[in-house]
Design an enzyme around this catalytic site. Structure first.
Site, PDB file in Angstrom:
ATOM      1  N   LYS A  80      11.499   4.990  12.992  1.00  0.00           N
ATOM      2  CA  LYS A  80      12.285   6.155  13.424  1.00  0.00           C
ATOM      3  C   LYS A  80      11.556   7.060  14.417  1.00  0.00           C
ATOM      4  N   LEU A 126       4.430   3.688  16.941  1.00  0.00           N
ATOM      5  CA  LEU A 126       4.266   2.833  15.758  1.00  0.00           C
ATOM      6  C   LEU A 126       3.018   3.265  14.991  1.00  0.00           C
ATOM      7  N   GLY A 158       2.977   4.584  11.685  1.00  0.00           N
ATOM      8  CA  GLY A 158       3.269   5.337  10.464  1.00  0.00           C
ATOM      9  C   GLY A 158       2.355   6.535  10.237  1.00  0.00           C
ATOM     10  N   GLY A 181      -7.300  17.432   0.551  1.00  0.00           N
ATOM     11  CA  GLY A 181      -7.893  18.763   0.525  1.00  0.00           C
ATOM     12  C   GLY A 181      -9.371  18.726   0.864  1.00  0.00           C
ATOM     13  N   VAL A 219      -1.787  27.862  -9.267  1.00  0.00           N
ATOM     14  CA  VAL A 219      -1.163  28.623  -8.183  1.00  0.00           C
ATOM     15  C   VAL A 219       0.247  29.029  -8.608  1.00  0.00           C
ATOM     16  N   LEU A 274      -2.490   4.167  -0.536  1.00  0.00           N
ATOM     17  CA  LEU A 274      -3.609   3.843   0.347  1.00  0.00           C
ATOM     18  C   LEU A 274      -3.166   2.841   1.391  1.00  0.00           C
ATOM     19  N   ALA A 275      -3.714   2.983   2.591  1.00  0.00           N
ATOM     20  CA  ALA A 275      -3.322   2.110   3.698  1.00  0.00           C
ATOM     21  C   ALA A 275      -3.637   0.649   3.388  1.00  0.00           C
ATOM     22  N   HIS A 276      -4.826   0.385   2.827  1.00  0.00           N
ATOM     23  CA  HIS A 276      -5.197  -1.023   2.598  1.00  0.00           C
ATOM     24  C   HIS A 276      -4.380  -1.633   1.466  1.00  0.00           C
ATOM     25  N   HIS A 300     -33.987  -4.513   3.925  1.00  0.00           N
ATOM     26  CA  HIS A 300     -34.745  -3.276   3.763  1.00  0.00           C
ATOM     27  C   HIS A 300     -35.115  -2.721   5.139  1.00  0.00           C
TER      28      HIS A 300
HETATM   29  P1  FAD Z   1       3.613   5.034   6.229  1.00  0.00           P
HETATM   30  O1  FAD Z   1       2.316   4.884   6.893  1.00  0.00           O
HETATM   31  O2  FAD Z   1       3.997   6.369   5.704  1.00  0.00           O
HETATM   32  O3  FAD Z   1       4.704   4.546   7.278  1.00  0.00           O
HETATM   33  C1  FAD Z   1       6.065   4.633   7.022  1.00  0.00           C
HETATM   34  C2  FAD Z   1       6.808   4.596   8.332  1.00  0.00           C
HETATM   35  O4  FAD Z   1       8.187   4.432   8.061  1.00  0.00           O
HETATM   36  C3  FAD Z   1       6.709   5.894   9.140  1.00  0.00           C
HETATM   37  O5  FAD Z   1       6.319   5.610  10.464  1.00  0.00           O
HETATM   38  C4  FAD Z   1       8.120   6.472   9.114  1.00  0.00           C
HETATM   39  O6  FAD Z   1       8.475   7.167  10.302  1.00  0.00           O
HETATM   40  C5  FAD Z   1       8.943   5.200   8.973  1.00  0.00           C
HETATM   41  N1  FAD Z   1      10.273   5.418   8.396  1.00  0.00           N
HETATM   42  C6  FAD Z   1      10.608   6.111   7.288  1.00  0.00           C
HETATM   43  N2  FAD Z   1      11.936   6.035   7.047  1.00  0.00           N
HETATM   44  C7  FAD Z   1      12.446   5.271   8.046  1.00  0.00           C
HETATM   45  C8  FAD Z   1      13.755   4.816   8.346  1.00  0.00           C
HETATM   46  N3  FAD Z   1      14.801   5.106   7.572  1.00  0.00           N
HETATM   47  N4  FAD Z   1      13.922   4.060   9.464  1.00  0.00           N
HETATM   48  C9  FAD Z   1      12.879   3.747  10.267  1.00  0.00           C
HETATM   49  N5  FAD Z   1      11.620   4.126  10.008  1.00  0.00           N
HETATM   50  C10 FAD Z   1      11.410   4.878   8.914  1.00  0.00           C
HETATM   51  N6  FAD Z   1      -5.181   5.991   3.224  1.00  0.00           N
HETATM   52  C11 FAD Z   1      -6.305   5.247   3.272  1.00  0.00           C
HETATM   53  O7  FAD Z   1      -6.310   4.112   2.758  1.00  0.00           O
HETATM   54  N7  FAD Z   1      -7.431   5.712   3.889  1.00  0.00           N
HETATM   55  C12 FAD Z   1      -7.480   6.934   4.451  1.00  0.00           C
HETATM   56  O8  FAD Z   1      -8.509   7.324   4.996  1.00  0.00           O
HETATM   57  C13 FAD Z   1      -6.322   7.746   4.399  1.00  0.00           C
HETATM   58  N8  FAD Z   1      -6.330   8.978   4.948  1.00  0.00           N
HETATM   59  C14 FAD Z   1      -5.181   9.722   4.915  1.00  0.00           C
HETATM   60  C15 FAD Z   1      -5.229  10.998   5.458  1.00  0.00           C
HETATM   61  C16 FAD Z   1      -4.100  11.794   5.440  1.00  0.00           C
HETATM   62  C17 FAD Z   1      -4.145  13.178   6.043  1.00  0.00           C
HETATM   63  C18 FAD Z   1      -2.892  11.284   4.883  1.00  0.00           C
HETATM   64  C19 FAD Z   1      -1.639  12.115   4.887  1.00  0.00           C
HETATM   65  C20 FAD Z   1      -2.846  10.021   4.323  1.00  0.00           C
HETATM   66  C21 FAD Z   1      -3.997   9.233   4.322  1.00  0.00           C
HETATM   67  N9  FAD Z   1      -4.020   7.966   3.753  1.00  0.00           N
HETATM   68  C22 FAD Z   1      -5.164   7.221   3.773  1.00  0.00           C
HETATM   69  C23 FAD Z   1      -2.824   7.394   3.119  1.00  0.00           C
HETATM   70  C24 FAD Z   1      -2.140   6.401   4.078  1.00  0.00           C
HETATM   71  O9  FAD Z   1      -1.806   7.075   5.267  1.00  0.00           O
HETATM   72  C25 FAD Z   1      -0.887   5.829   3.429  1.00  0.00           C
HETATM   73  O10 FAD Z   1      -1.214   5.267   2.172  1.00  0.00           O
HETATM   74  C26 FAD Z   1      -0.300   4.747   4.309  1.00  0.00           C
HETATM   75  O11 FAD Z   1       0.049   5.250   5.582  1.00  0.00           O
HETATM   76  C27 FAD Z   1       0.952   4.137   3.661  1.00  0.00           C
HETATM   77  O12 FAD Z   1       1.464   3.154   4.503  1.00  0.00           O
HETATM   78  P2  FAD Z   1       3.005   2.757   4.472  1.00  0.00           P
HETATM   79  O13 FAD Z   1       3.128   1.633   5.440  1.00  0.00           O
HETATM   80  O14 FAD Z   1       3.454   2.544   3.093  1.00  0.00           O
HETATM   81  O15 FAD Z   1       3.800   4.035   5.002  1.00  0.00           O
HETATM   82  P1  NAD Z   2      -4.218  13.794  -4.463  1.00  0.00           P
HETATM   83  O1  NAD Z   2      -3.372  13.266  -5.543  1.00  0.00           O
HETATM   84  O2  NAD Z   2      -5.421  13.049  -4.048  1.00  0.00           O
HETATM   85  O3  NAD Z   2      -4.743  15.244  -4.841  1.00  0.00           O
HETATM   86  C1  NAD Z   2      -3.884  16.271  -5.167  1.00  0.00           C
HETATM   87  C2  NAD Z   2      -4.665  17.284  -5.992  1.00  0.00           C
HETATM   88  O4  NAD Z   2      -3.868  18.434  -6.140  1.00  0.00           O
HETATM   89  C3  NAD Z   2      -5.026  16.787  -7.373  1.00  0.00           C
HETATM   90  O5  NAD Z   2      -6.386  17.016  -7.605  1.00  0.00           O
HETATM   91  C4  NAD Z   2      -4.135  17.613  -8.285  1.00  0.00           C
HETATM   92  O6  NAD Z   2      -4.712  17.857  -9.553  1.00  0.00           O
HETATM   93  C5  NAD Z   2      -3.979  18.892  -7.484  1.00  0.00           C
HETATM   94  N1  NAD Z   2      -2.771  19.657  -7.775  1.00  0.00           N
HETATM   95  C6  NAD Z   2      -1.529  19.186  -8.003  1.00  0.00           C
HETATM   96  N2  NAD Z   2      -0.681  20.226  -8.215  1.00  0.00           N
HETATM   97  C7  NAD Z   2      -1.413  21.357  -8.103  1.00  0.00           C
HETATM   98  C8  NAD Z   2      -1.115  22.745  -8.194  1.00  0.00           C
HETATM   99  N3  NAD Z   2       0.117  23.164  -8.447  1.00  0.00           N
HETATM  100  N4  NAD Z   2      -2.119  23.624  -8.019  1.00  0.00           N
HETATM  101  C9  NAD Z   2      -3.390  23.201  -7.741  1.00  0.00           C
HETATM  102  N5  NAD Z   2      -3.722  21.907  -7.650  1.00  0.00           N
HETATM  103  C10 NAD Z   2      -2.747  20.999  -7.815  1.00  0.00           C
HETATM  104  O7  NAD Z   2      -3.216  14.055  -3.234  1.00  0.00           O
HETATM  105  P2  NAD Z   2      -3.517  14.436  -1.738  1.00  0.00           P
HETATM  106  O8  NAD Z   2      -4.907  14.898  -1.572  1.00  0.00           O
HETATM  107  O9  NAD Z   2      -2.395  15.323  -1.327  1.00  0.00           O
HETATM  108  O10 NAD Z   2      -3.352  13.051  -1.027  1.00  0.00           O
HETATM  109  C11 NAD Z   2      -2.096  12.349  -1.065  1.00  0.00           C
HETATM  110  C12 NAD Z   2      -2.299  10.882  -1.000  1.00  0.00           C
HETATM  111  O11 NAD Z   2      -2.815  10.501   0.261  1.00  0.00           O
HETATM  112  C13 NAD Z   2      -3.250  10.415  -2.051  1.00  0.00           C
HETATM  113  O12 NAD Z   2      -2.540   9.573  -2.927  1.00  0.00           O
HETATM  114  C14 NAD Z   2      -4.292   9.645  -1.349  1.00  0.00           C
HETATM  115  O13 NAD Z   2      -4.450   8.367  -1.899  1.00  0.00           O
HETATM  116  C15 NAD Z   2      -3.814   9.516   0.083  1.00  0.00           C
HETATM  117  N6  NAD Z   2      -4.962   9.823   0.945  1.00  0.00           N
HETATM  118  C16 NAD Z   2      -6.008   8.952   0.935  1.00  0.00           C
HETATM  119  C17 NAD Z   2      -7.130   9.230   1.673  1.00  0.00           C
HETATM  120  C18 NAD Z   2      -8.268   8.271   1.636  1.00  0.00           C
HETATM  121  O14 NAD Z   2      -8.081   7.145   1.204  1.00  0.00           O
HETATM  122  N7  NAD Z   2      -9.455   8.663   2.080  1.00  0.00           N
HETATM  123  C19 NAD Z   2      -7.211  10.389   2.412  1.00  0.00           C
HETATM  124  C20 NAD Z   2      -6.152  11.267   2.388  1.00  0.00           C
HETATM  125  C21 NAD Z   2      -5.024  10.956   1.645  1.00  0.00           C
END
Ligand code: FAD
Ligand code: NAD
Length: 467
Positions: free
Chosen positions: A33, A37, A39, A185, A237, A320-322, A445
């Protein structure tokens, strides 16, 4: 247009599924959408956050670590606009790389919002309002997730923001009040703490990264406190109000006392929810779970409708992406008649703070709850020659092994390059290695990986050499 497979969503789940389908000879289309590309992960997640983490780490080291290395710098400063611009260039390079991969694999890309007309027909509504229909023998839903909000704390995307806005700010916050001490966070909090913001974390649970092994959260909190971040753990909060450029966040202490913090930005990072809006799931009889709105799937990641699969953040399991990538590969191979498998216990989790946090397998808390008899081997980085050379002395590697068989059941580490080092633990556990197996394998090492070997030695009759 008729396809063997239509993938809806082009994140790491969707685009990997599409490529694997194409590799297996299936005629494949992908629907996205947004107009790029990749996500969440490539556009507003993994990649941009790591770009800012790297830039801010360079600055922090230049400001605080270079002098100990004998490097002098005058007039050190931050050009935040350039930092954000570079982040966007990194994102653009990655997303255009996915476009290239779609073309290379002869996958048709349809930009627009996809929705089910029936189980084999997807209507793609483009940004200009026009619609096309495509049909597929199989459909893979890979629509990902979006940030969760708190019902009593509306996100205005200006002062009360999610990770998406936090990745594209136009100024460095003076005081960032962060709700949620989870992965997002702490990663984004680290970025701004390194750049000089005051960062206050309000976390509901009594520790940060509460789903990981408790020892990791305790060590990370110590390090982030040294960085200047402050933590309000076990605090609840209750609301926030915006007044001009100031946001006041209200919360209750564990004893029920009322407190408030004033900042210029409040980042809400309390988890993410599955994204299925506009998909028209009800038209084909797919329901979503009330909590988290996830799509229910069976062991083959097939929904209640035959031929319609779902993968990634939109279904159960770690977001998670992986994990999404592995599920994309799995579904493609199932559609092609193969019998793939994912061991969900062996999907590593990483937090890209510095030091990095990484883990795979069972935590001590999980082993205790399951009544498994286990032994522990730990090795601190302060005893590593490599870590001493680089000045990265915080953290440790902890290996949990079965008390009887010595099989490695979990590895939990916080330290330099832990995100890369965890791969050794994953491989070891995939091949069901014992701690002694790893202890007997040569590790170069001086490297950080020697800490893994030493922790395995420590788990093997307390034989660590350097502690
Ligand atoms: P997404 O990546 O969310 O992709 C879904 C796609 O579907 C989007 O492009 C969206 O526009 C599209 N879409 C939705 N509805 C429709 C529709 N109806 N029609 C067409 N397209 C549509 N994970 C890690 O493993 N390592 C990290 O370091 C990491 N860091 C992160 C940091 C942040 C700030 C955030 C927010 C997430 C992070 N994540 C990380 C989590 C990771 O981004 C997600 O787990 C991952 O992107 C999920 O992949 P997905 O393919 O399921 O969905
Ligand atoms: P998270 O689940 O990692 O952390 C959310 C935190 O917010 C938890 O510690 C929870 O106890 C706390 N929380 C929930 N409700 C609350 C409230 N009302 N007041 C205060 N604290 C509260 O979620 P996230 O950090 O938002 O990340 C979302 C997802 O994105 C995760 O599932 C994570 O796997 C993925 N992500 C992964 C990476 C990575 O792999 N390095 C990086 C960023 C995001």
């Amino acid at each position: 247009m008729q396809y063997d497979v239509i993938v809806i969503g082009s994140g790491p789940g969707g685009y990997v599924a599409a490529i694997r389908c194409a590799q297996l000879g299936l005629k494949t289309a992908i629907v996205e959408k947004y107009n790029t590309l990749g996500g969440t992960c490539l556009n507003v997640g993994c990649i941009p956050s790591k770009a800012l983490l790297d830039s801010s780490e360079h600055y922090h080291n230049a400001a605080h670590a270079f002098t100990t290395h004998g490097i002098k710098l005058d007039n050190l400063g931050v050009d935040f606009g350039q930092m954000v611009k570079r982040k966007q260039e990194v994102v653009d390079a990655n997303t255009s790389g996915i476009s290239y991969l779609m073309k290379k694999n002869k996958i048709d890309t349809h930009f627009g919002t996809g929705s089910f007309k029936d189980k084999n027909t997807i209507t793609v509504k483009k940004a200009d309002g026009t619609e096309t229909e495509i049909t597929g023998k199989n459909v893979i839903i890979a629509t990902g997730s979006k940030p969760s909000a708190l019902p009593f704390l509306p996100i205005d995307k200006k002062r009360v923001i999610t990770s998406t806005e936090a990745l594209s700010l136009t100024e460095i916050p003076k005081h960032l009040v962060l709700i949620g001490g989870g992965v997002i966070g702490l990663e984004l909090g680290s970025v701004y703490a390194r750049l000089g913001s005051k960062v206050s974390v309000i976390e509901f649970m009594d520790g940060i990264i509460p789903t990981m092994d408790k020892g990791l959260g305790r060590e990370l909190q110590k390090v982030l406190t040294k960085l200047g971040m402050e933590f309000y753990l076990g605090h609840k909060v209750t609301g926030a109000t915006v007044n001009g450029d100031e946001v006041t966040v209200n919360f209750d202490t564990p004893k029920g006392e009322k407190k408030e913090l004033k900042g210029d930005y409040c980042l809400v990072a309390v988890g993410r929810i599955a994204y299925t809006d506009g998909l028209g799931l009800d038209k084909i009889g797919i329901t979503v779970e009330e909590r988290g709105r996830k799509i229910t799937v069976n062991d083959h990641l097939e929904t209640s409708v035959k031929g319609v699969y779902a993968i990634g953040d939109v279904i159960k399991g770690a977001m998670l992406a992986h994990k999404a990538e592995d599920e994309g590969t799995l579904v493609a191979e199932i559609i092609a008649g193969q019998k793939p498998h994912i061991d969900y216990n062996l999907i590593p989790g990483v937090v890209y703070t510095w030091p990095e946090v990484a883990a795979v397998g069972q935590t001590e808390e999980q082993l205790k709850a399951a009544g498994v008899k286990y032994k522990t081997g730990s090795f601190p980085f302060k005893a590593s020659g490599r870590a001493r050379a680089s000045g990265d002395l915080d953290g440790f590697v902890k290996v949990l092994a079965d008390a009887v068989t010595d099989e490695i059941l979990g590895v939990h580490m916080i330290g330099p390059r832990a995100a890369d080092m965890i791969a050794e633990a994953v491989v070891a556990m995939e091949f069901r290695a014992s701690a002694e197996d790893i202890a007997r394998i040569s590790h170069a090492h001086p490297t950080y990986t020697e800490a893994m070997r030493e922790a395995c030695l420590a788990a093997t009759e307390n034989r660590a050499i350097h502690i």
